[in-house]
Design an enzyme around this catalytic site. Structure first.
Site, PDB file in Angstrom:
ATOM      1  N   CYS A  18       0.833  -1.209   0.000  1.00 43.36           N
ATOM      2  CA  CYS A  18       0.000   0.000   0.000  1.00 43.36           C
ATOM      3  C   CYS A  18       0.864   1.253   0.000  1.00 43.36           C
ATOM      4  O   CYS A  18       1.378   1.641  -1.042  1.00 43.36           O
ATOM      5  CB  CYS A  18      -0.977  -0.020   1.160  1.00 43.36           C
ATOM      6  SG  CYS A  18      -0.273  -0.523   2.744  1.00 43.36           S
ATOM      7  N   SER A  19       1.043   1.883   1.150  1.00 45.53           N
ATOM      8  CA  SER A  19       1.656   3.215   1.136  1.00 45.53           C
ATOM      9  C   SER A  19       2.445   3.518   2.402  1.00 45.53           C
ATOM     10  O   SER A  19       2.658   4.676   2.724  1.00 45.53           O
ATOM     11  CB  SER A  19       0.546   4.254   0.992  1.00 45.53           C
ATOM     12  OG  SER A  19      -0.364   4.102   2.072  1.00 45.53           O
ATOM     13  N   CYS A  20       2.871   2.491   3.145  1.00 39.34           N
ATOM     14  CA  CYS A  20       3.485   2.736   4.450  1.00 39.34           C
ATOM     15  C   CYS A  20       4.829   3.455   4.349  1.00 39.34           C
ATOM     16  O   CYS A  20       5.666   3.131   3.514  1.00 39.34           O
ATOM     17  CB  CYS A  20       3.689   1.417   5.184  1.00 39.34           C
ATOM     18  SG  CYS A  20       2.169   0.495   5.393  1.00 39.34           S
TER      19      CYS A  20
HETATM   20 FE    FE Z   1       1.658   0.278   3.177  1.00 35.89          FE
END
Ligand code: FE
Length: 197
Positions: free
Chosen positions: A108-110
């Site tokens: 995702c976008s961590c």
């Molecule tokens: Fe993520």
């Protein structure tokens, strides 16, 4: 945000978000307050200048650098910086003449967002998340970073509980600068590892 229309009576994304927020507020969950607080933190507190202070300190203070590499969470706490509880580990990745580190989150976008800021849009794109792993050199070149062939590229995939910060190499012309001045040259992209300074 793109509006999904399935028919003339479908509410816009904004209207639907407002409706959910109002429904939560009515039930005492204080959604509007939480959204406002998060918005404030994202714009005023979770900024790349935090990570920049960490990097600058690591450049000038070898003992701090060693502590940062050994245990990132405790080392940044020395500067009054913190991460959410669920970011259990902060791993600092040291760039050298021979090794270049770059981070991503394939799921995702961590990011370690309290230090390097919320992720830029390209970081969240499937394109970056998929290709940086398999074609790292090509992707970095496309983003303006053409690494010599003898530099090893290491790609680190962020997880829910392990966050990374890249420690870029200190530019030669900044030797002898104060910590504060050094911090001013450290960019978000250099702490993600898609650029050098
Ligand atoms: Fe993520």
């Amino acid at each position: 945000m793109k509006q999904t229309t399935t028919g003339p009576h479908t509410a816009s994304m904004e209207q639907r978000v407002d409706a959910i927020q109002a429904a939560l507020d009515e039930r005492g969950f204080k959604a509007t307050q939480a959204v406002d607080e998060l918005g404030h933190k994202a714009q005023e507190e979770w900024l790349p200048r935090n990570g920049a202070r960490v990097v600058a300190k690591a450049w000038v203070d070898a003992a701090f650098r060693a502590r940062l590499l050994a245990d990132g969470r405790s080392a940044v706490a020395e500067l009054g910086l913190s991460l959410p509880k669920h970011h259990r580990h902060l791993v600092a990745l040291e760039n050298t003449l021979r090794v270049h580190n770059v981070i991503c989150c394939t799921l995702c976008s961590c990011t370690a967002f309290t230090l390097i800021g919320l992720p830029p849009d390209w970081y969240k794109d499937l394109e970056y998340r998929a290709r940086i792993v398999r074609q790292s050199r090509t992707v970095l070149r496309e983003m303006g970073l053409d690494l010599p062939a003898d530099v090893e590229v290491r790609v680190w995939d962020t997880t829910a509980d392990t966050r990374y910060i890249v420690i870029p190499e200190q530019p030669l012309h900044t030797q002898g600068w104060s910590e504060e001045r050094l911090a001013s040259v450290v960019t978000r992209d250099s702490m993600i590892g898609v650029s050098r300074l």
